[in-house]
Enzyme design. Sequence first.
Site, short mmCIF file in Angstrom:
data_model
loop_
_atom_site.label_atom_id
_atom_site.label_comp_id
_atom_site.label_asym_id
_atom_site.label_seq_id
_atom_site.Cartn_x
_atom_site.Cartn_y
_atom_site.Cartn_z
CE LYS A 187 -2.98 3.14 1.18
NZ LYS A 187 -2.62 4.73 1.30
CD GLU A 263 13.14 4.20 8.84
OE1 GLU A 263 13.34 5.03 9.80
OE2 GLU A 263 12.63 4.65 7.48
CB CYS A 297 13.28 9.31 8.58
SG CYS A 297 14.15 8.06 7.67
CD GLU A 396 10.62 12.87 11.14
OE1 GLU A 396 11.56 12.38 10.49
OE2 GLU A 396 9.84 12.23 11.37
#
Length: 492
Positions: A187, A263, A297, A396
């Site tokens: 997906k 992750e 990331c 973040e």
Amino acid sequence: MADGQADIAREERMLIGGRLVEARDGGVFPNVNPATEEEIGVTADGTAADMDAAIAAARRAFDETDWPRDVRFRVHCLRQLQQALTKHAERLRATIVAEAGSPVTLTHGAQLDSPIEGLGWVADLAENYAWTTDLGVAEPYGIRSRRLLRREPIGVVGAITPWNFPMQINLAKIGPALAAGNTVVLKPAPDTPWTATLLGRLAAEETDLPPGVLNVVPSSRHELGALLAEDPRVDMISFTGSTAVGRSVMAAGAATIKKVFLELGGKSALLALDDADMRAVVGNAAFQITTHAGQGCAILTRLVLPRSRYAEGLEMLVETLREWPYGDPADPGTLMGPLINERQRERVLGYIDKGVAEGARLVLGGGVPKHLPTGYYVEPTVLAEVDENATVAQEEIFGPVLCVLAHDGDDDAVRIANNSRYGLSGMVISASAERARAVADRVRTGTISVNGGLFYGPDVPFGGYRQSGVGRESGVAGFEEYLEIKAIAERL
């Protein structure tokens, strides 16, 4: 970009049970180029019924074919997929630039070429892997027995992937999962659907992958990811994305106690020790924060300078970034392109405003570039005098925003680096490699660079500590995430 639109590879259909199909209800959603804000096409908008059919196809392929047991055939199919990706690389390159806004330069590395090469590494690993380990003979309770450990595939894997490095992350999940003998339902993120649907088309048309082994269900509906995570027919979820969504995925998988690989996010620090070459520090910091507009990331978004050299480093950084080239991602000289969409741009601008409101000093950028009125661009931005507990130092941002902090020695630098809910990556720079290694050893992250070393590669496990995730992707450790261990004892 407009002149090259005809060279973009497109695939509107999804792959379910070996067939390229439209959505059950005929729905589509637009694919928008973030550098031009123009629609470049549409993609089948998968429904709950489509996801149900894909999971059923993957379940049948795992339960009713020899795919889980035929290592040689799996390796053959993976090599076919690698050959197909290599054959169509130039058109795939144009697709990634168009839908992800990735600078074309990055497609010659982590966005395309490196993941294709990595697929070959995974095939080699599967071909030579020790699937069975002999533990020898023992006599527990006086029963003489030979003990074996066998590695077996988990089953049906649901892979949910983000938009920032779509080919890299799609292949980092599909490659090891298939090599291990699993079947997969992918997906992809709705912002970069064609990178995934093209994988589906190549698998269907240019490999011998049996129907249902790989399924690709694009959709604008984020709830389809939840359906995948909740479904009892799915044995494992492999998710890459934000920590917030990762929590939801983990919770959704808990009801069926399925394995969940995550992750997630990062707030990684570049630690400059007091003897560091400041030009090397600034060069690394500028490169990191502008690479793909900071949409990664593991990008180093906190620069931690020695207080005694703070003004020197900050001045050099601002001068470097002031002349940094950014703009059209199709230009080979561009490292920094747009953000993925307007929603993400507003989010990044909101963080900059919050940083200033909490006491940071805006010394560069902070807004929308005047020379780029079209496209979702944000200027390279530097926030100085940032408190280590400020929102912009803890959360973040996923944009070209660098927070500059000060430290008072090696111990303090380590403390600041570890003052984070995340633990994904980092870098330490010092004139002394031994000193840099000693500091790096104390930073709680899954990957770390010493004096600019690069950890990236298909053989290197990637992942993080704390809220940066669970498990590792790539390398032998990443391959083994997709395997179960069966202990066998045979009475002698």
